[in-house]
Design a protein around this motif. Sequence first.
Motif, PDB file in Angstrom:
ATOM      1  N   ILE A  51       0.865  -1.180   0.000  1.00 39.57           N
ATOM      2  CA  ILE A  51       0.000   0.000   0.000  1.00 39.57           C
ATOM      3  C   ILE A  51       0.896   1.223   0.000  1.00 39.57           C
ATOM      4  O   ILE A  51       1.689   1.431   0.914  1.00 39.57           O
ATOM      5  CB  ILE A  51      -0.940  -0.002   1.214  1.00 39.57           C
ATOM      6  CG1 ILE A  51      -1.875  -1.231   1.138  1.00 39.57           C
ATOM      7  CG2 ILE A  51      -1.757   1.280   1.265  1.00 39.57           C
ATOM      8  CD1 ILE A  51      -2.822  -1.353   2.310  1.00 39.57           C
ATOM      9  N   MET A  52       0.762   2.030  -1.065  1.00 36.04           N
ATOM     10  CA  MET A  52       1.660   3.160  -1.268  1.00 36.04           C
ATOM     11  C   MET A  52       0.901   4.479  -1.174  1.00 36.04           C
ATOM     12  O   MET A  52      -0.321   4.532  -1.305  1.00 36.04           O
ATOM     13  CB  MET A  52       2.325   3.068  -2.639  1.00 36.04           C
ATOM     14  CG  MET A  52       3.197   1.850  -2.850  1.00 36.04           C
ATOM     15  SD  MET A  52       4.228   2.068  -4.327  1.00 36.04           S
ATOM     16  CE  MET A  52       5.352   3.357  -3.780  1.00 36.04           C
ATOM     17  N   GLY A  53       1.659   5.536  -0.986  1.00 31.57           N
ATOM     18  CA  GLY A  53       1.075   6.862  -0.972  1.00 31.57           C
ATOM     19  C   GLY A  53       2.054   7.845  -0.367  1.00 31.57           C
ATOM     20  O   GLY A  53       2.926   7.475   0.424  1.00 31.57           O
ATOM     21  N   SER A  54       1.920   9.091  -0.748  1.00 29.63           N
ATOM     22  CA  SER A  54       2.784  10.127  -0.194  1.00 29.63           C
ATOM     23  C   SER A  54       2.365  10.437   1.229  1.00 29.63           C
ATOM     24  O   SER A  54       1.339   9.939   1.719  1.00 29.63           O
ATOM     25  CB  SER A  54       2.708  11.390  -1.056  1.00 29.63           C
ATOM     26  OG  SER A  54       1.364  11.861  -1.105  1.00 29.63           O
ATOM     27  N   LEU A 211       2.413  -4.580   3.120  1.00 27.99           N
ATOM     28  CA  LEU A 211       3.482  -3.628   3.394  1.00 27.99           C
ATOM     29  C   LEU A 211       2.982  -2.211   3.128  1.00 27.99           C
ATOM     30  O   LEU A 211       2.424  -1.939   2.064  1.00 27.99           O
ATOM     31  CB  LEU A 211       4.696  -3.891   2.499  1.00 27.99           C
ATOM     32  CG  LEU A 211       5.348  -5.273   2.531  1.00 27.99           C
ATOM     33  CD1 LEU A 211       6.499  -5.312   1.525  1.00 27.99           C
ATOM     34  CD2 LEU A 211       5.862  -5.590   3.925  1.00 27.99           C
ATOM     35  N   ILE A 212       3.177  -1.328   4.081  1.00 25.22           N
ATOM     36  CA  ILE A 212       2.923   0.089   3.882  1.00 25.22           C
ATOM     37  C   ILE A 212       4.265   0.741   3.540  1.00 25.22           C
ATOM     38  O   ILE A 212       5.232   0.600   4.293  1.00 25.22           O
ATOM     39  CB  ILE A 212       2.354   0.745   5.153  1.00 25.22           C
ATOM     40  CG1 ILE A 212       1.132  -0.022   5.669  1.00 25.22           C
ATOM     41  CG2 ILE A 212       2.019   2.213   4.893  1.00 25.22           C
ATOM     42  CD1 ILE A 212      -0.060   0.004   4.772  1.00 25.22           C
ATOM     43  N   THR A 213       4.340   1.417   2.397  1.00 24.72           N
ATOM     44  CA  THR A 213       5.615   1.990   1.990  1.00 24.72           C
ATOM     45  C   THR A 213       5.400   3.169   1.054  1.00 24.72           C
ATOM     46  O   THR A 213       4.347   3.283   0.415  1.00 24.72           O
ATOM     47  CB  THR A 213       6.494   0.927   1.293  1.00 24.72           C
ATOM     48  OG1 THR A 213       7.763   1.497   0.977  1.00 24.72           O
ATOM     49  CG2 THR A 213       5.840   0.419   0.017  1.00 24.72           C
ATOM     50  N   ALA A 219       7.841  -1.572  -2.916  1.00 21.58           N
ATOM     51  CA  ALA A 219       6.525  -1.995  -3.403  1.00 21.58           C
ATOM     52  C   ALA A 219       6.650  -2.985  -4.552  1.00 21.58           C
ATOM     53  O   ALA A 219       5.811  -3.890  -4.700  1.00 21.58           O
ATOM     54  CB  ALA A 219       5.719  -0.777  -3.843  1.00 21.58           C
ATOM     55  N   ALA A 220       7.704  -2.848  -5.345  1.00 23.27           N
ATOM     56  CA  ALA A 220       7.877  -3.721  -6.501  1.00 23.27           C
ATOM     57  C   ALA A 220       8.074  -5.175  -6.111  1.00 23.27           C
ATOM     58  O   ALA A 220       7.889  -6.081  -6.935  1.00 23.27           O
ATOM     59  CB  ALA A 220       9.063  -3.240  -7.341  1.00 23.27           C
ATOM     60  N   ARG A 227      -2.440   2.085  -4.438  1.00 25.66           N
ATOM     61  CA  ARG A 227      -1.987   3.456  -4.188  1.00 25.66           C
ATOM     62  C   ARG A 227      -3.122   4.285  -3.596  1.00 25.66           C
ATOM     63  O   ARG A 227      -4.258   4.230  -4.080  1.00 25.66           O
ATOM     64  CB  ARG A 227      -1.486   4.107  -5.480  1.00 25.66           C
ATOM     65  CG  ARG A 227      -0.243   3.439  -6.052  1.00 25.66           C
ATOM     66  CD  ARG A 227       0.258   4.159  -7.298  1.00 25.66           C
ATOM     67  NE  ARG A 227       1.346   3.427  -7.915  1.00 25.66           N
ATOM     68  CZ  ARG A 227       2.626   3.566  -7.595  1.00 25.66           C
ATOM     69  NH1 ARG A 227       2.971   4.436  -6.660  1.00 25.66           N
ATOM     70  NH2 ARG A 227       3.565   2.858  -8.209  1.00 25.66           N
ATOM     71  N   LEU A 228      -2.784   5.039  -2.559  1.00 26.93           N
ATOM     72  CA  LEU A 228      -3.733   5.936  -1.930  1.00 26.93           C
ATOM     73  C   LEU A 228      -3.376   7.377  -2.263  1.00 26.93           C
ATOM     74  O   LEU A 228      -2.208   7.723  -2.416  1.00 26.93           O
ATOM     75  CB  LEU A 228      -3.728   5.768  -0.406  1.00 26.93           C
ATOM     76  CG  LEU A 228      -4.128   4.417   0.192  1.00 26.93           C
ATOM     77  CD1 LEU A 228      -4.178   4.527   1.712  1.00 26.93           C
ATOM     78  CD2 LEU A 228      -5.467   3.947  -0.343  1.00 26.93           C
ATOM     79  N   GLY A 229      -4.403   8.204  -2.332  1.00 28.56           N
ATOM     80  CA  GLY A 229      -4.211   9.635  -2.514  1.00 28.56           C
ATOM     81  C   GLY A 229      -5.396  10.369  -1.929  1.00 28.56           C
ATOM     82  O   GLY A 229      -6.551  10.030  -2.229  1.00 28.56           O
ATOM     83  N   ASP A 230      -5.121  11.324  -1.065  1.00 28.49           N
ATOM     84  CA  ASP A 230      -6.189  12.100  -0.426  1.00 28.49           C
ATOM     85  C   ASP A 230      -7.231  11.206   0.246  1.00 28.49           C
ATOM     86  O   ASP A 230      -8.433  11.478   0.201  1.00 28.49           O
ATOM     87  CB  ASP A 230      -6.879  13.020  -1.440  1.00 28.49           C
ATOM     88  CG  ASP A 230      -5.936  14.071  -2.008  1.00 28.49           C
ATOM     89  OD1 ASP A 230      -5.049  14.528  -1.250  1.00 28.49           O
ATOM     90  OD2 ASP A 230      -6.064  14.418  -3.192  1.00 28.49           O
TER      91      ASP A 230
END
Length: 244
Positions: A51-54, A211-213, A219-220, A227-230
Amino acid sequence: MSTARAPLAPRRPPVIDVRGVERVYHVTNEVEVRALAGVSLRIGRGESVAIMGSSGSGKSTLMHILGCLDTPTAGRYLLDGVDVRDIAEDDLADLRGRKIGFVFQAFNLVPRTSALLNVELPLAYAGLGRAERRRRATDALRAVGMGRRLDHPPSELSGGQQQRVAVARAIVTNPSLVLADEPTGNLDSQSTAAVLAIFEELNAEGRTVVLITHEDHVAARARRIVRLGDGLVVEDTGPVAAPA
């Protein structure tokens, strides 16, 4: 001559089933922060998901909800088909101890305490006897390549070794779900590769690994990337495991 067909086995629910989850934090009476704005996500048994995101995307908030460390403001979260809202707090703590293993960026090891005793802690909370705790903790440390560092406190271990101990502590209760929040954030490239290889081995054994990264190369290594955003899922790529 006809033969009766065997009944189909019932399909097991996904390990993680998040339905329209929102999480709002009230900073003051006038100010609120919407960390999650309606996330829906299903993760099946045996999946490997990143799970990705800024920063500020909501990924750590989601991880806390998946690990039953926080509760949604709205929406539903079903863990192994059970709505966590229907579980009493004492039972929820027991469920966390049995089903979920946590790995954090900061290791969260007890200082001035040996690696072995750090890994024994979840078993002590579960009420296991000393001999059984010692056996299982030793096996878990050997599984992550730390069998020769049983008596060393965190201060005598490198960052990579400390994270291996943290992974051993996470898996010593034999959880079906492993949640790791930025587990390689404090590690060099060599230690990162070693720790990610351990997660891959855990997944190959049948455990669900999330995995949160924020790092693409981490992530690869997962088979699916969300992917998360807002506070929303903005992309979901990669294979999804077939229902068990």
